[in-house]
Structures are given as structure tokens and as C-alpha cells.
Design a protein around this motif. Structure first.
Motif, mmCIF file in Angstrom:
data_model
loop_
_atom_site.group_PDB
_atom_site.id
_atom_site.type_symbol
_atom_site.label_atom_id
_atom_site.label_comp_id
_atom_site.label_asym_id
_atom_site.label_seq_id
_atom_site.Cartn_x
_atom_site.Cartn_y
_atom_site.Cartn_z
ATOM 1 N N LEU A 172 -16.265 3.233 -4.143
ATOM 2 C CA LEU A 172 -15.556 4.508 -4.180
ATOM 3 C C LEU A 172 -15.538 5.015 -5.615
ATOM 4 C CD1 LEU A 172 -13.877 6.508 -2.445
ATOM 5 C CD2 LEU A 172 -11.836 5.213 -3.104
ATOM 6 N N GLN A 173 -16.011 6.259 -5.810
ATOM 7 C CA GLN A 173 -15.980 6.905 -7.118
ATOM 8 C C GLN A 173 -15.095 8.147 -7.016
ATOM 9 O OE1 GLN A 173 -19.809 7.269 -9.202
ATOM 10 N NE2 GLN A 173 -20.761 6.114 -7.548
ATOM 11 N N ILE A 174 -14.151 8.265 -7.946
ATOM 12 C CA ILE A 174 -13.177 9.356 -7.874
ATOM 13 C C ILE A 174 -13.111 10.104 -9.193
ATOM 14 C CG2 ILE A 174 -10.759 9.966 -7.468
ATOM 15 C CD1 ILE A 174 -10.448 7.402 -5.876
ATOM 16 N N ASN A 175 -13.221 11.415 -9.124
ATOM 17 C CA ASN A 175 -12.945 12.269 -10.264
ATOM 18 C C ASN A 175 -11.437 12.491 -10.283
ATOM 19 O OD1 ASN A 175 -12.513 14.318 -12.094
ATOM 20 N ND2 ASN A 175 -13.967 15.757 -11.188
ATOM 21 N N THR A 176 -10.739 11.789 -11.161
ATOM 22 C CA THR A 176 -9.274 11.802 -11.148
ATOM 23 C C THR A 176 -8.685 13.109 -11.678
ATOM 24 O OG1 THR A 176 -9.158 10.729 -13.328
ATOM 25 C CG2 THR A 176 -9.160 9.298 -11.367
ATOM 26 N N ALA A 177 -9.531 14.029 -12.123
ATOM 27 C CA ALA A 177 -9.040 15.337 -12.541
ATOM 28 C C ALA A 177 -8.852 16.272 -11.344
ATOM 29 C CB ALA A 177 -9.997 15.977 -13.543
ATOM 30 N N ARG A 178 -9.395 15.885 -10.196
ATOM 31 C CA ARG A 178 -9.345 16.755 -9.013
ATOM 32 C C ARG A 178 -8.066 16.566 -8.202
ATOM 33 N NH1 ARG A 178 -14.221 18.829 -7.408
ATOM 34 N NH2 ARG A 178 -12.877 20.290 -6.296
ATOM 35 N N TRP A 179 -7.396 15.440 -8.404
ATOM 36 C CA TRP A 179 -6.143 15.162 -7.706
ATOM 37 C C TRP A 179 -5.099 14.723 -8.719
ATOM 38 C CZ3 TRP A 179 -10.925 13.682 -5.938
ATOM 39 C CH2 TRP A 179 -11.306 14.162 -4.676
ATOM 40 N N ASP A 180 -3.824 14.852 -8.377
ATOM 41 C CA ASP A 180 -2.786 14.313 -9.249
ATOM 42 C C ASP A 180 -2.684 12.808 -9.021
ATOM 43 O OD1 ASP A 180 -1.434 13.993 -6.834
ATOM 44 O OD2 ASP A 180 0.088 15.510 -7.264
ATOM 45 N N LYS A 181 -1.775 12.139 -9.727
ATOM 46 C CA LYS A 181 -1.661 10.680 -9.649
ATOM 47 C C LYS A 181 -1.422 10.217 -8.220
ATOM 48 C CE LYS A 181 0.315 10.565 -14.287
ATOM 49 N NZ LYS A 181 1.521 10.271 -15.100
ATOM 50 N N GLU A 182 -0.569 10.960 -7.509
ATOM 51 C CA GLU A 182 -0.265 10.584 -6.128
ATOM 52 C C GLU A 182 -1.492 10.756 -5.237
ATOM 53 O OE1 GLU A 182 1.855 9.295 -2.764
ATOM 54 O OE2 GLU A 182 2.239 9.092 -4.917
ATOM 55 N N GLY A 183 -2.236 11.824 -5.479
ATOM 56 C CA GLY A 183 -3.428 12.060 -4.676
ATOM 57 C C GLY A 183 -4.471 10.979 -4.865
ATOM 58 N N VAL A 184 -4.681 10.555 -6.114
ATOM 59 C CA VAL A 184 -5.634 9.473 -6.390
ATOM 60 C C VAL A 184 -5.184 8.194 -5.693
ATOM 61 C CG1 VAL A 184 -6.609 7.994 -8.187
ATOM 62 C CG2 VAL A 184 -6.401 10.460 -8.579
ATOM 63 N N PHE A 185 -3.897 7.887 -5.798
ATOM 64 C CA PHE A 185 -3.373 6.689 -5.146
ATOM 65 C C PHE A 185 -3.595 6.743 -3.634
ATOM 66 C CE2 PHE A 185 0.241 4.875 -2.783
ATOM 67 C CZ PHE A 185 0.024 3.532 -3.029
ATOM 68 N N GLN A 186 -3.332 7.891 -3.029
ATOM 69 C CA GLN A 186 -3.473 8.003 -1.578
ATOM 70 C C GLN A 186 -4.928 7.870 -1.132
ATOM 71 O OE1 GLN A 186 -1.165 7.845 0.567
ATOM 72 N NE2 GLN A 186 0.636 8.178 -0.735
ATOM 73 N N LEU A 187 -5.872 8.361 -1.946
ATOM 74 C CA LEU A 187 -7.285 8.181 -1.624
ATOM 75 C C LEU A 187 -7.643 6.695 -1.598
ATOM 76 C CD1 LEU A 187 -8.949 10.965 -3.821
ATOM 77 C CD2 LEU A 187 -8.952 10.864 -1.319
ATOM 78 N N VAL A 188 -7.184 5.978 -2.607
ATOM 79 C CA VAL A 188 -7.485 4.549 -2.683
ATOM 80 C C VAL A 188 -6.751 3.796 -1.584
ATOM 81 C CG1 VAL A 188 -7.308 2.491 -4.129
ATOM 82 C CG2 VAL A 188 -7.965 4.676 -5.146
#
Length: 211
Positions: A172-188
Motif C-alpha cells: 500500500l502506497q499513500i500520498n499522505t497530503a491527500r488525507w488528514d491524519k484520521e483519513g490516512v489511519f482509516q485507509l491503513v
């Protein structure tokens, strides 16, 4: 050295986000990618420790009586520090890979060093302008960040024939600028909770790293 800084989370936050898993997860990315933030949140949700390559780097500096800048300078002129760091991280991954308990390993080479012990490999990134803003106020300056990235990439290629730009094997590769901290956590979180070993058709092979 293990981390599990959950001081910013309330008891209800932790309870609501609890994740039941035994996966060994690696988190990698350049400075300012948001790895520390995600690892702290994941460690709370998985109720597990995590080990950061940065903390081990500082631990090695303390053992030698070096300042962080001295340690960085030494690493640029000798392979002994990098290899000691990578050997320690590899040993930690092997230990936890056999424990059948959740664990998080974070470093630029975590996915490589953990090898077959890694169940889920994550790569975090963000545009350089965003990452520079995130590290503003840290000890490391913009120039130092850029120099370190180039220097580390060259050393990894020289020591282990690892191209850090080769990210094929990450799950899984995530551009962490596209989501806030909560959004990144929820993706993972979704990746972890929907993972099923029985339907897993296979991860990309990771070449062994001889440190």
C-alpha cells in the motif's frame, strides 16, 4: 527501543479504534511523510509496540557518546553505523516475526529488512513542499533533509544494491497530503481489517538483504 506514544488519544479514542490482528507491519517513507504520526496511532489501535529506525539511530549514537549530528556525519563517511542500524532492525523484525503478535517496524528500509517476516508493507509519501512544511521547526533543516535523502539513497544502493525508488513490493502506497491524519489511519485500518491470509494470492518477492 520501542514506542507507543498515545498521550494525545483519549481512552474512548483508543477503544473505538482497536484493531484485532497479529500482523507485522512495516512503515517506510521519506522525512515528513507522516510515518511517526501513523505509527503512534497504529500502535495504540493494535495495542502493540513499534520500533523506529530513527530511535535506533539515536540509541546507537548514545552508545558511542555521539551527538545526532556527529552520528550523521560519521554515517556519511563509514558504513559501520548504517550496517549496525540495519542489523539491529533486521534482528528485531526476525524476533517479532516469530512471535505471532502485532508489531510495527518503521524506517526507510523497513520493508526490505523485514523480508519474509513482514505481513503488510506500507510506503508513505507527500509532495516535497508539504514534507518541508511538516519538518519546519525540527532540528533538521530543509537543506539537511534534501542532503540526507540523496546521501541515504546512494548508501543503500552502494551497500545492498537497493533502489529506494523501487516500490513494487509495497502493499500500500499513500500520498499522505491527500488525507488528514484520521483519513490516512482509516485507509491503513481498512487494509489491515480486510486482509485475509486464505485469499492472499501472494506478495511481491523481496530480495534478501545481507547486512
Amino acid at each position: 527501543m520501542t514506542n507507543n506514544d498515545t498521550s494525545h488519544l483519549t481512552a474512548s479514542d483508543v477503544a473505538e479504534t482497536r484493531i484485532d490482528t497479529d500482523l507485522l507491519i512495516t512503515v517506510s517513507g521519506p522525512p515528513g511523510c507522516g510515518a511517526t504520526t501513523l505509527c503512534n496511532r497504529l500502535a495504540a489501535a493494535l495495542d502493540c509496540p513499534y520500533v523506529s529506525g530513527g530511535d535506533i539511530f539515536r540509541e546507537l549514537a548514545d552508545e558511542k557518546g555521539f551527538s545526532l549530528n556527529q552520528q550523521i556525519a560519521e554515517a556519511d563517511t563509514s558504513d559501520s553505523i548504517d550496517r549496525a542500524l540495519d542489523e539491529r532492525l533486521q534482528s528485531i523484525a526476525e524476533k517479532w516475526g516469530q512471535a505471532d503478535k502485532p508489531f510495527i517496524l518503521e524506517s526507510r528500509l523497513a520493508g526490505w529488512l523485514a523480508g519474509e517476516h513482514a505481513d503488510l508493507r506500507l510506503w508513505l509519501d507527500a509532495p516535497e513542499s508539504v514534507r518541508l512544511e511538516r519538518i519546519d521547526g525540527r532540528i533538521e533543516t530543509e537543506a539537511e533533509m534534501r542532503v540526507r535523502e540523496v546521501s541515504e539513497a546512494g548508501r543503500y544502493q552502494s551497500y545492498y544494491d537497493i533502489d529506494v525508488d523501487d516500490r513494487e513490493f509495497y502493499d500500500l502506497q499513500i500520498n499522505t497530503a491527500r488525507w488528514d491524519k484520521e483519513g490516512v489511519f482509516q485507509l491503513v485500518r481498512a487494509a489491515i481489517e480486510t486482509y485475509d491470509r486464505e485469499t492472499d494470492e501472494g506478495a511481491f518477492d523481496t530480495p534478501p538483504v545481507d547486512v
